[in-house]
Scaffold this motif. Structure first.
Motif, PDB file in Angstrom:
ATOM      1  N   GLY A  59       0.837  -1.197   0.000  1.00 42.98           N
ATOM      2  CA  GLY A  59       0.000   0.000   0.000  1.00 42.98           C
ATOM      3  C   GLY A  59       0.865   1.238   0.000  1.00 42.98           C
ATOM      4  N   PHE A  60       0.361   2.325  -0.610  1.00 45.50           N
ATOM      5  CA  PHE A  60       1.135   3.564  -0.724  1.00 45.50           C
ATOM      6  C   PHE A  60       0.282   4.746  -0.270  1.00 45.50           C
ATOM      7  CE2 PHE A  60       2.662   0.496  -3.748  1.00 45.50           C
ATOM      8  CZ  PHE A  60       4.040   0.566  -3.628  1.00 45.50           C
ATOM      9  N   LEU A  61       0.695   5.371   0.827  1.00 45.52           N
ATOM     10  CA  LEU A  61       0.032   6.569   1.332  1.00 45.52           C
ATOM     11  C   LEU A  61       0.835   7.774   0.851  1.00 45.52           C
ATOM     12  CD1 LEU A  61      -1.364   7.247   4.877  1.00 45.52           C
ATOM     13  CD2 LEU A  61       0.170   8.898   3.804  1.00 45.52           C
ATOM     14  N   ILE A  62       0.157   8.650   0.121  1.00 47.89           N
ATOM     15  CA  ILE A  62       0.797   9.839  -0.446  1.00 47.89           C
ATOM     16  C   ILE A  62       0.111  11.059   0.132  1.00 47.89           C
ATOM     17  CG2 ILE A  62       1.399  11.050  -2.577  1.00 47.89           C
ATOM     18  CD1 ILE A  62       0.775   8.223  -3.928  1.00 47.89           C
ATOM     19  N   LYS A  63       0.888  11.949   0.769  1.00 43.61           N
ATOM     20  CA  LYS A  63       0.319  13.130   1.414  1.00 43.61           C
ATOM     21  C   LYS A  63       1.035  14.396   0.966  1.00 43.61           C
ATOM     22  CE  LYS A  63      -0.882  15.155   5.909  1.00 43.61           C
ATOM     23  NZ  LYS A  63      -0.888  14.959   7.368  1.00 43.61           N
ATOM     24  N   ASN A  64       0.245  15.412   0.651  1.00 47.15           N
ATOM     25  CA  ASN A  64       0.791  16.738   0.350  1.00 47.15           C
ATOM     26  C   ASN A  64       1.019  17.441   1.685  1.00 47.15           C
ATOM     27  OD1 ASN A  64       1.347  19.386  -0.347  1.00 47.15           O
ATOM     28  ND2 ASN A  64      -0.236  19.528  -1.906  1.00 47.15           N
ATOM     29  N   THR A  65       2.271  17.527   2.108  1.00 44.41           N
ATOM     30  CA  THR A  65       2.597  18.122   3.406  1.00 44.41           C
ATOM     31  C   THR A  65       2.943  19.607   3.299  1.00 44.41           C
ATOM     32  OG1 THR A  65       4.872  17.329   3.105  1.00 44.41           O
ATOM     33  CG2 THR A  65       3.382  15.947   4.404  1.00 44.41           C
ATOM     34  N   GLY A  66       2.811  20.182   2.117  1.00 43.20           N
ATOM     35  CA  GLY A  66       3.095  21.602   1.933  1.00 43.20           C
ATOM     36  C   GLY A  66       1.839  22.438   1.919  1.00 43.20           C
ATOM     37  N   ASN A  67       1.955  23.676   1.405  1.00 46.98           N
ATOM     38  CA  ASN A  67       0.809  24.577   1.341  1.00 46.98           C
ATOM     39  C   ASN A  67       0.489  24.998  -0.092  1.00 46.98           C
ATOM     40  OD1 ASN A  67       2.858  26.380   0.746  1.00 46.98           O
ATOM     41  ND2 ASN A  67       2.723  27.506   2.676  1.00 46.98           N
ATOM     42  N   VAL A  68       0.990  24.225  -1.053  1.00 47.13           N
ATOM     43  CA  VAL A  68       0.748  24.492  -2.470  1.00 47.13           C
ATOM     44  C   VAL A  68       0.205  23.227  -3.115  1.00 47.13           C
ATOM     45  CG1 VAL A  68       1.810  25.092  -4.684  1.00 47.13           C
ATOM     46  CG2 VAL A  68       2.586  26.215  -2.586  1.00 47.13           C
ATOM     47  N   PRO A  79      -0.791   8.171 -12.824  1.00 48.98           N
ATOM     48  CA  PRO A  79      -0.452   9.178 -11.813  1.00 48.98           C
ATOM     49  C   PRO A  79      -1.684   9.850 -11.220  1.00 48.98           C
ATOM     50  CG  PRO A  79      -0.083  10.054 -14.002  1.00 48.98           C
ATOM     51  CD  PRO A  79      -0.443   8.613 -14.183  1.00 48.98           C
ATOM     52  N   ILE A  80      -1.506  10.483 -10.073  1.00 49.68           N
ATOM     53  CA  ILE A  80      -2.577  11.234  -9.424  1.00 49.68           C
ATOM     54  C   ILE A  80      -2.585  12.637 -10.034  1.00 49.68           C
ATOM     55  CG2 ILE A  80      -3.441  12.107  -7.216  1.00 49.68           C
ATOM     56  CD1 ILE A  80      -1.786   9.871  -5.876  1.00 49.68           C
ATOM     57  N   PRO A  81      -3.725  13.090 -10.578  1.00 46.11           N
ATOM     58  CA  PRO A  81      -3.754  14.398 -11.258  1.00 46.11           C
ATOM     59  C   PRO A  81      -3.334  15.561 -10.368  1.00 46.11           C
ATOM     60  CG  PRO A  81      -5.725  13.130 -11.769  1.00 46.11           C
ATOM     61  CD  PRO A  81      -5.014  12.393 -10.663  1.00 46.11           C
ATOM     62  N   SER A  82      -3.852  15.609  -9.148  1.00 44.12           N
ATOM     63  CA  SER A  82      -3.506  16.712  -8.245  1.00 44.12           C
ATOM     64  C   SER A  82      -3.820  16.320  -6.810  1.00 44.12           C
ATOM     65  CB  SER A  82      -4.266  17.989  -8.608  1.00 44.12           C
ATOM     66  OG  SER A  82      -5.657  17.820  -8.410  1.00 44.12           O
ATOM     67  N   THR A 107      -5.064   5.090  -4.810  1.00 52.95           N
ATOM     68  CA  THR A 107      -4.779   5.141  -6.242  1.00 52.95           C
ATOM     69  C   THR A 107      -3.683   4.161  -6.645  1.00 52.95           C
ATOM     70  OG1 THR A 107      -5.471   7.451  -6.419  1.00 52.95           O
ATOM     71  CG2 THR A 107      -4.024   6.622  -8.142  1.00 52.95           C
ATOM     72  N   VAL A 108      -2.599   4.099  -5.887  1.00 51.80           N
ATOM     73  CA  VAL A 108      -1.448   3.273  -6.250  1.00 51.80           C
ATOM     74  C   VAL A 108      -1.382   2.033  -5.362  1.00 51.80           C
ATOM     75  CG1 VAL A 108       1.059   3.220  -6.542  1.00 51.80           C
ATOM     76  CG2 VAL A 108      -0.191   5.341  -6.969  1.00 51.80           C
ATOM     77  N   THR A 109      -1.303   0.849  -5.994  1.00 49.50           N
ATOM     78  CA  THR A 109      -1.183  -0.413  -5.263  1.00 49.50           C
ATOM     79  C   THR A 109      -0.196  -1.318  -6.003  1.00 49.50           C
ATOM     80  OG1 THR A 109      -3.064  -1.382  -6.459  1.00 49.50           O
ATOM     81  CG2 THR A 109      -3.539  -0.299  -4.360  1.00 49.50           C
ATOM     82  N   ALA A 110       0.199  -2.402  -5.355  1.00 53.30           N
ATOM     83  CA  ALA A 110       1.088  -3.374  -5.990  1.00 53.30           C
ATOM     84  C   ALA A 110       0.947  -4.713  -5.297  1.00 53.30           C
ATOM     85  CB  ALA A 110       2.540  -2.906  -5.940  1.00 53.30           C
ATOM     86  N   VAL A 111       1.106  -5.794  -6.075  1.00 50.74           N
ATOM     87  CA  VAL A 111       1.087  -7.161  -5.546  1.00 50.74           C
ATOM     88  C   VAL A 111       2.331  -7.879  -6.060  1.00 50.74           C
ATOM     89  CG1 VAL A 111      -0.111  -9.370  -5.495  1.00 50.74           C
ATOM     90  CG2 VAL A 111      -1.426  -7.239  -5.413  1.00 50.74           C
ATOM     91  N   HIS A 112       3.036  -8.538  -5.158  1.00 50.20           N
ATOM     92  CA  HIS A 112       4.245  -9.280  -5.524  1.00 50.20           C
ATOM     93  C   HIS A 112       4.068 -10.740  -5.130  1.00 50.20           C
ATOM     94  CE1 HIS A 112       8.474 -10.244  -6.116  1.00 50.20           C
ATOM     95  NE2 HIS A 112       8.520 -10.743  -4.876  1.00 50.20           N
ATOM     96  N   THR A 113       4.261 -11.655  -6.085  1.00 54.09           N
ATOM     97  CA  THR A 113       4.155 -13.081  -5.812  1.00 54.09           C
ATOM     98  C   THR A 113       5.515 -13.628  -5.378  1.00 54.09           C
ATOM     99  OG1 THR A 113       2.377 -13.343  -7.440  1.00 54.09           O
ATOM    100  CG2 THR A 113       3.547 -15.330  -6.771  1.00 54.09           C
ATOM    101  N   LEU A 114       5.532 -14.309  -4.268  1.00 50.43           N
ATOM    102  CA  LEU A 114       6.772 -14.816  -3.704  1.00 50.43           C
ATOM    103  C   LEU A 114       7.307 -15.998  -4.508  1.00 50.43           C
ATOM    104  CD1 LEU A 114       5.757 -14.717   0.066  1.00 50.43           C
ATOM    105  CD2 LEU A 114       7.351 -13.167  -1.074  1.00 50.43           C
ATOM    106  N   ASP A 115       8.621 -15.968  -4.755  1.00 47.87           N
ATOM    107  CA  ASP A 115       9.264 -17.101  -5.420  1.00 47.87           C
ATOM    108  C   ASP A 115      10.259 -17.748  -4.459  1.00 47.87           C
ATOM    109  OD1 ASP A 115      11.546 -15.473  -5.429  1.00 47.87           O
ATOM    110  OD2 ASP A 115      11.218 -14.820  -7.499  1.00 47.87           O
ATOM    111  N   ALA A 116      10.942 -18.789  -4.941  1.00 47.86           N
ATOM    112  CA  ALA A 116      11.869 -19.521  -4.074  1.00 47.86           C
ATOM    113  C   ALA A 116      13.000 -18.629  -3.577  1.00 47.86           C
ATOM    114  CB  ALA A 116      12.431 -20.729  -4.837  1.00 47.86           C
ATOM    115  N   GLY A 117      13.449 -17.712  -4.434  1.00 46.79           N
ATOM    116  CA  GLY A 117      14.521 -16.803  -4.029  1.00 46.79           C
ATOM    117  C   GLY A 117      14.100 -15.873  -2.905  1.00 46.79           C
TER     118      GLY A 117
END
Length: 222
Positions: free
Chosen positions: A88-97, A115-118, A128-138
């Motif tokens: 999971g990806f948490l994206i926060k605008n920590t500025g004032n613009v 991408p996130i428009p604004s 908006t952004v997610t990912a799944v990774h399948t585990l392998d032997a390595g």
């Protein structure tokens, strides 16, 4: 006391004071008014007033926090080859613009979404952004997976420089480190080895005995 109307004048002085350490600047406006008495017998009086207006400086910053969870298909509490991790990806605008064209990159996984428009000041996006990774032997043999993602955006402020606003991800798990940009880590615990009852017989040794320090079932094949 009356003043000659045509002899009255006003002087306004504007100044912008830059403050140190990225503090807010100040807009200073000083006005002066002077006049000559109608009798002309007194020196010109002087009146002055100053107004200070805080000016908020533009702050363009962004924060990315990455989390991971194991999709434990068989419910045994251990990671095995073929099971998967959800990031999971948490994206926060920590500025004032307001920021625009916000994109995330990750060297280990294939991302979905964006991408996130604004993103307005103080706003957060967690879906908006997610990912799944399948585990392998390595992956399993390594004992853990550790990596970071990156986020990049541009300012929506008029006249802003084209420089990108960026951040490296921090982990959602405090145990991964005390810093602001710690990699996200998932450690795998070994699944217990369970002896299989194959119904065979020992070809060397006694049934129910011990071979090389390991307990062997009475009907296991050596």
């Amino acid at each position: 006391m009356s003043f000659r109307a045509l002899a009255v004048r006003m002087l306004c002085i504007f100044g912008l004071l830059a403050m140190p350490n990225n503090a807010a600047a100040q807009l200073v406006n000083t006005g002066q008014v002077s006049g000559i008495p109608a009798s002309g017998s007194l020196p010109p009086p002087l009146s002055q007033s100053t107004v200070t207006i805080p000016v908020v400086s533009a702050v363009e910053t962004i924060e990315l926090i990455k989390s991971v969870s194991l999709n434990d298909t068989n419910g045994d509490g251990h990671a095995q080859m073929g099971e998967s991790l959800t990031y999971g990806f948490l994206i926060k605008n920590t500025g004032n613009v307001t920021l625009k064209n916000i994109s995330v990159t990750d060297p280990m996984v294939t991302l979905s979404g964006g991408p996130i428009p604004s993103l307005a000041p103080g706003a957060t996006d967690t879906s908006t952004v997610t990912a799944v990774h399948t585990l392998d032997a390595g992956d399993i043999a390594s004992g853990s997976l550790s990596n970071q993602a990156a986020v990049k955006a541009t300012s929506a402020k008029a006249g802003a420089l084209p420089d990108a606003v960026t951040d490296m991800s921090d982990s959602a798990n405090p145990a991964d480190g005390p810093g602001l940009n710690d990699p996200t880590v998932l450690t795998f615990t070994d699944a217990p080895i369970i002896a299989g009852d194959d119904g065979g017989t020992l070809s060397n040794g006694s049934a129910g005995g011990v071979v090389a320090g390991l307990n062997v079932l009475a009907n296991d094949t050596l």
